[in-house]
Scaffold this motif. Structure first.
Motif, mmCIF file in Angstrom:
data_model
loop_
_atom_site.group_PDB
_atom_site.id
_atom_site.type_symbol
_atom_site.label_atom_id
_atom_site.label_comp_id
_atom_site.label_asym_id
_atom_site.label_seq_id
_atom_site.Cartn_x
_atom_site.Cartn_y
_atom_site.Cartn_z
ATOM 1 N N GLU A 82 -11.943 -2.774 2.242
ATOM 2 C CA GLU A 82 -12.874 -1.642 2.013
ATOM 3 C C GLU A 82 -13.139 -1.504 0.525
ATOM 4 O OE1 GLU A 82 -10.096 0.943 4.118
ATOM 5 O OE2 GLU A 82 -11.743 1.479 5.470
ATOM 6 N N GLY A 83 -13.865 -2.468 -0.010
ATOM 7 C CA GLY A 83 -14.150 -2.474 -1.445
ATOM 8 C C GLY A 83 -15.091 -3.612 -1.773
ATOM 9 N N SER A 84 -15.083 -4.037 -3.039
ATOM 10 C CA SER A 84 -16.011 -5.070 -3.513
ATOM 11 C C SER A 84 -15.323 -6.433 -3.531
ATOM 12 C CB SER A 84 -16.458 -4.729 -4.932
ATOM 13 O OG SER A 84 -15.326 -4.763 -5.792
ATOM 14 N N PHE A 85 -16.106 -7.471 -3.841
ATOM 15 C CA PHE A 85 -15.522 -8.796 -4.028
ATOM 16 C C PHE A 85 -14.468 -8.768 -5.136
ATOM 17 C CE2 PHE A 85 -15.658 -12.699 -6.652
ATOM 18 C CZ PHE A 85 -14.939 -13.509 -5.792
ATOM 19 N N ASP A 86 -14.746 -8.031 -6.208
ATOM 20 C CA ASP A 86 -13.772 -7.943 -7.303
ATOM 21 C C ASP A 86 -12.436 -7.375 -6.822
ATOM 22 O OD1 ASP A 86 -15.525 -9.055 -9.085
ATOM 23 O OD2 ASP A 86 -16.279 -7.133 -9.820
ATOM 24 N N ASP A 87 -12.479 -6.405 -5.904
ATOM 25 C CA ASP A 87 -11.229 -5.865 -5.340
ATOM 26 C C ASP A 87 -10.468 -6.963 -4.592
ATOM 27 O OD1 ASP A 87 -11.497 -3.129 -6.166
ATOM 28 O OD2 ASP A 87 -13.020 -2.859 -4.608
ATOM 29 N N CYS A 88 -11.196 -7.766 -3.809
ATOM 30 C CA CYS A 88 -10.561 -8.864 -3.056
ATOM 31 C C CYS A 88 -9.881 -9.828 -4.035
ATOM 32 C CB CYS A 88 -11.597 -9.622 -2.230
ATOM 33 S SG CYS A 88 -12.440 -8.610 -1.011
ATOM 34 N N GLN A 89 -10.625 -10.181 -5.075
ATOM 35 C CA GLN A 89 -10.127 -11.113 -6.080
ATOM 36 C C GLN A 89 -8.865 -10.558 -6.757
ATOM 37 O OE1 GLN A 89 -11.245 -14.222 -6.760
ATOM 38 N NE2 GLN A 89 -12.414 -14.148 -8.648
ATOM 39 N N ARG A 90 -8.890 -9.273 -7.053
ATOM 40 C CA ARG A 90 -7.749 -8.637 -7.727
ATOM 41 C C ARG A 90 -6.515 -8.681 -6.826
ATOM 42 N NH1 ARG A 90 -6.293 -3.788 -6.929
ATOM 43 N NH2 ARG A 90 -8.333 -3.116 -6.169
ATOM 44 N N LEU A 91 -6.678 -8.407 -5.535
ATOM 45 C CA LEU A 91 -5.536 -8.440 -4.611
ATOM 46 C C LEU A 91 -4.926 -9.841 -4.579
ATOM 47 C CD1 LEU A 91 -6.942 -6.297 -1.641
ATOM 48 C CD2 LEU A 91 -5.119 -5.668 -3.241
ATOM 49 N N VAL A 92 -5.788 -10.864 -4.521
ATOM 50 C CA VAL A 92 -5.289 -12.242 -4.461
ATOM 51 C C VAL A 92 -4.563 -12.612 -5.762
ATOM 52 C CG1 VAL A 92 -6.041 -14.652 -4.418
ATOM 53 C CG2 VAL A 92 -6.953 -13.040 -2.752
ATOM 54 N N LYS A 93 -5.166 -12.250 -6.889
ATOM 55 C CA LYS A 93 -4.525 -12.573 -8.174
ATOM 56 C C LYS A 93 -3.187 -11.870 -8.305
ATOM 57 C CE LYS A 93 -8.454 -13.942 -10.954
ATOM 58 N NZ LYS A 93 -9.546 -13.475 -11.801
ATOM 59 N N GLU A 94 -3.129 -10.608 -7.840
ATOM 60 C CA GLU A 94 -1.872 -9.870 -7.926
ATOM 61 C C GLU A 94 -0.802 -10.544 -7.069
ATOM 62 O OE1 GLU A 94 -3.015 -5.788 -8.120
ATOM 63 O OE2 GLU A 94 -0.927 -5.096 -7.977
ATOM 64 N N ALA A 95 -1.209 -11.049 -5.912
ATOM 65 C CA ALA A 95 -0.249 -11.743 -5.036
ATOM 66 C C ALA A 95 0.303 -12.990 -5.728
ATOM 67 C CB ALA A 95 -0.926 -12.115 -3.722
ATOM 68 N N PHE A 96 -0.569 -13.734 -6.414
ATOM 69 C CA PHE A 96 -0.091 -14.956 -7.081
ATOM 70 C C PHE A 96 0.852 -14.629 -8.235
ATOM 71 C CE2 PHE A 96 -4.050 -17.098 -5.343
ATOM 72 C CZ PHE A 96 -3.341 -17.792 -4.383
ATOM 73 N N LEU A 97 0.754 -13.431 -8.781
ATOM 74 C CA LEU A 97 1.624 -13.043 -9.903
ATOM 75 C C LEU A 97 2.868 -12.288 -9.439
ATOM 76 C CD1 LEU A 97 -1.123 -11.903 -12.433
ATOM 77 C CD2 LEU A 97 0.237 -14.002 -12.502
ATOM 78 N N ASP A 98 2.972 -12.006 -8.140
ATOM 79 C CA ASP A 98 4.072 -11.209 -7.592
ATOM 80 C C ASP A 98 5.286 -12.120 -7.370
ATOM 81 O OD1 ASP A 98 5.852 -9.885 -5.865
ATOM 82 O OD2 ASP A 98 4.227 -8.812 -4.839
ATOM 83 N N GLU A 99 6.299 -11.979 -8.230
ATOM 84 C CA GLU A 99 7.455 -12.895 -8.167
ATOM 85 C C GLU A 99 8.190 -12.805 -6.845
ATOM 86 O OE1 GLU A 99 10.121 -12.709 -11.543
ATOM 87 O OE2 GLU A 99 8.391 -12.837 -12.891
ATOM 88 N N ASP A 100 8.333 -11.577 -6.363
ATOM 89 C CA ASP A 100 9.039 -11.382 -5.094
ATOM 90 C C ASP A 100 8.310 -12.130 -3.962
ATOM 91 O OD1 ASP A 100 10.678 -10.092 -3.035
ATOM 92 O OD2 ASP A 100 8.847 -8.924 -2.621
ATOM 93 N N LEU A 101 6.992 -11.974 -3.915
ATOM 94 C CA LEU A 101 6.214 -12.617 -2.849
ATOM 95 C C LEU A 101 6.301 -14.145 -2.966
ATOM 96 C CD1 LEU A 101 4.437 -11.282 -0.615
ATOM 97 C CD2 LEU A 101 2.457 -12.010 -1.919
#
Ligand SMILES: *Cc1c(COP(=O)(O)O)cnc(C)c1O
Length: 338
Positions: A82-101
């Motif tokens: 429920e947002g823009s393409f930039d929101d989608c991109q941000r979620l993915v980038k955050e996942a790649f930087l999430d050490e725990d994940l």
């Protein structure tokens, strides 16, 4: 139904090959404004050992694109954000930087930053030059490439390095013109993207620009000697689609129309036609019905590939733009590294 299909499918088979030796499952995370997600979904469908999660902005992809993302099921999971393409991109980038994940899951991306998507695209250029030579056309070949992240154009540069006689390249963009500007002024100014009709090219900071710089040893003049950049407005794009359709019956998608315009402008310098011109077509027009007049829209023939999708129903999980919500969902629905 997009040039990205070819690269995505090649990449999925390469990944599956190297995964055979391992027992862990690979998770592909990908954000899409429409076309990348469809290519990745169809390219990775039922590839063993790989789970795909696609994040797309709710209401901002066309009906055909949405069906490609959400209609397959099995190892392809779609999150309707429920947002823009930039929101989608941000979620993915955050996942790649999430050490725990990353400790718990084996994650990878599938966009054109991945060299496994660019290598197969180099063959488009080889194939085009070969067709012209077979027709007895020996002139230097100019390619006009409709560009966003500049993966396709970089594939042309790679083809040339491999020895394919790729002549001059035309970098054709919409008003998101950071690369044409760089080619004219020698200054790279990334900025927020602006929305256009050719939305797969609405990119303000092209991810393959670093590769282009590297191929020219960061020499702006050398790059400008090999590549000419032009930008076009939505009004010019629309007029080009309608004019070519009226003249010949050939219907271009808006991205392809930008390349057609760029080639035309470049070839105007060669009235004697001492060069041969190719413009790259990047997607089927049925993916962008909303850009055409009612009359043209009615005339778009449905390609056979669509028939396999049409009986399918949309399967997507609604997702907020909060990373915590995404992570909750992902960890509840994915198997961990073993
Ligand atoms: C992705 C895409 C482009 C731009 O390609 P890049 O390799 O990112 O420059 C152009 N047209 C369509 C239809 C696309 O999907």
């Amino acid at each position: 139904m997009a040039f990205k299909d070819f690269g995505a499918r090649f990449m999925s088979r390469v990944m599956a090959y190297y995964l055979q030796q391992q027992s862990r499952e690979l998770h592909i995370l990908v954000a899409t404004s429409g076309d990348t997600g469809g290519a990745v979904a169809l390219g990775f469908y039922q590839v063993p050992g790989i789970q795909v999660t696609i994040l797309y902005p709710s209401g901002k992809v066309s009906p055909v694109q949405e069906l490609q993302l959400t209609g397959l099921g099995k190892n392809i999971r779609a999150l309707e954000v429920e947002g823009s393409f930039d929101d989608c991109q941000r979620l993915v980038k955050e996942a790649f930087l999430d050490e725990d994940l990353n400790r718990r899951y084996f994650l990878s991306s599938a966009n054109s930053i991945n060299i496994a998507r660019l290598i197969p695209q180099a063959f488009y250029y080889i194939h085009a030059v070969a067709q012209l030579r077979r027709q007895g056309d020996d002139r230097p070949v100019v390619f006009s490439v409709p560009s966003g992240n500049f993966g396709n154009l970089t594939a042309g540069l790679i083809a040339r390095r491999m020895g394919v006689p790729v002549g001059h390249l035309v970098a054709s963009t919409n008003i998101n013109d950071v690369v044409p500007e760089y080619l004219e002024q020698g200054v790279f100014r990334p900025r927020a993207s602006r929305q256009t009709l050719s939305n797969a090219m609405d990119v303000g900071n092209p991810s393959n620009f670093a590769r282009m710089l590297d191929l020219f040893h960061s020499d702006a003049r050398a790059m400008a000697a090999a590549i000419t950049g032009y930008r076009f407005s939505d009004a010019q794009t629309l007029a080009a689609m309608e004019d070519l359709y009226d003249e010949t019956g050939y219907l271009m998608c808006p991205h392809t129309a930008v390349a057609y315009l760029g080639l035309g402008r470049y070839l105007d310098q060669f009235p004697a036609r001492a060069v041969s011109g190719v413009f790259l077509a990047t997607a089927h027009p049925c993916k962008f019905p909303e850009v055409y007049s009612e009359e043209i829209r009615q005339s778009i023939a449905k390609p056979g590939q669509l028939q396999g999708l049409e009986g399918r129903s949309k399967q997507a999980t609604i997702m907020s733009t909060r990373y915590a919500d995404f992570k909750d969902w992902f960890t509840g629905h994915s198997s961990e590294r073993s």
